[in-house]
Design a protein around this motif. Structure first.
Motif, short mmCIF file in Angstrom:
data_model
loop_
_atom_site.label_atom_id
_atom_site.label_comp_id
_atom_site.label_asym_id
_atom_site.label_seq_id
_atom_site.Cartn_x
_atom_site.Cartn_y
_atom_site.Cartn_z
N LEU A 82 13.76 7.04 98.65
CA LEU A 82 12.52 6.27 98.37
C LEU A 82 12.07 5.25 99.60
CD1 LEU A 82 12.61 5.28 94.56
CD2 LEU A 82 10.81 6.51 95.62
N TYR A 86 8.47 5.86 101.62
CA TYR A 86 7.56 4.71 101.64
C TYR A 86 7.56 4.04 102.81
CZ TYR A 86 6.00 6.50 97.36
OH TYR A 86 5.49 7.27 96.44
N ARG A 204 3.11 4.96 93.81
CA ARG A 204 3.39 4.18 94.91
C ARG A 204 4.16 2.80 94.28
NH1 ARG A 204 -0.26 3.22 100.15
NH2 ARG A 204 -0.61 5.61 99.35
N ALA A 207 7.33 2.98 92.76
CA ALA A 207 8.22 3.24 93.83
C ALA A 207 8.68 1.90 94.63
CB ALA A 207 7.81 4.19 94.92
#
Length: 303
Positions: A82, A86, A204, A207
């Protein structure tokens, strides 16, 4: 991919075996979703994976974490994936957590349409684990709730005593009632324990919440680091206690547990009709060495 919805999607793959099946899954995701961001955590200790065979949109977590079934390494591998995803220039609106044995059973348009048209931040199976449920007589298909309570909400103490000329004494005491365990667990009336399937998808916002929560090394993280089967409770507990996240209690995965045991049924051509009527986006487990024809048929249906 014929899809006009302004939503992007990425994929996190946790893999450790069957390279040919991994390559096939990646190629299918590339075809369906027009080369999305794919972050792969591959356990190179378990089998080799040719980096040269991967497309440029695939990012590898390096160094990899040595993983084991039910170990906290699976959580760490997911978190690092993750973080890598990101940090990219154009991080996706949604991510889907997959194993190398998963495969899409709906078209890209169907998957993206649903994610874009619903108000949820995550699709994840989550059930609150309580002492009351632990003490109930449950149906066989719900006994996993009792197992979850024993795994995450009890505290055991082991005593070993041996002396020359005397037999060895091994004694284990397990505390079960919340009144007795509250000093040893991170859970409270404000922070409940949840459990469910490891596999989920989220946007998002969710996350970033997971990444930030984990980076704080709070009591929840420190507690789960010492446990087994944490991949079935850690993310559920984080997300279900988040005050500003909306969850759908549905992992959007087709998994057949009818064979019993710790692993689901290997899906074959005989399962195709059930897959097609399912609301799931992905299914598991497949094995190209046992039946690759079902993957061929799914490719035809989802193209």
């Amino acid at each position: 991919m014929q899809n006009q919805i302004d939503q992007s999607i990425g994929f996190i793959l946790l893999t450790h075996t069957k390279p040919l099946q991994i390559y096939r899954l990646i190629n299918t995701l590339n075809r369906m979703f027009n080369y999305p961001v794919i972050v792969c955590h591959h356990d190179f200790d378990k089998c080799e994976l040719s980096v040269d065979a991967l497309s440029k949109n695939v990012l590898l977590v390096r160094p990899h974490i040595k993983t084991e079934w039910a170990g906290f390494g699976l959580v760490e591998a997911t978190i690092q994936s993750l973080q890598l995803m990101y940090k990219t220039i154009n991080p996706p609106d949604w991510f889907v957590l997959l194993s190398g044995a998963d495969y899409p059973i709906k078209s890209a348009k169907q998957i993206l349409d649903e994610l874009a048209s619903n108000p949820y931040d995550a699709y994840i199976q989550y059930e609150q684990i309580t002492y009351d449920i632990y003490k109930q007589d449950l149906q066989p298909n719900m006994l996993w709730l009792k197992n979850s309570y024993q795994r995450y909400c009890t505290k055991s103490f082991s005593f070993h005593y041996s002396k020359k000329y005397f037999s060895q004494l091994n004694l284990e005491i397990r505390l079960e009632h919340p009144f007795l365990t509250k000093l040893f667990l991170p859970f409270s009336k404000k922070l409940a324990c949840f459990s469910g399937s490891q596999w989920f998808c989220a946007n998002r916002k969710a996350a970033e919440y997971i990444i930030n929560f984990h980076s704080q090394k709070n009591p929840v993280t420190l507690y789960y680091e010492k446990l087994k089967y944490t991949d079935e409770s850690y993310f559920q507990t984080i997300l279900a206690n988040a005050p500003d996240l909306r969850l759908k209690n549905d992992r959007r995965r087709y998994i057949d547990w009818s064979t019993g045991g710790p692993h689901p049924k290997i899906l074959l051509m005989e399962d195709l009709s059930n897959l097609l009527v399912s609301s799931a986006h992905f299914a598991r487990k497949f094995d190209i060495d046992i039946d690759s024809n079902i993957l061929d048929e799914l490719d035809r249906i989802t193209s």
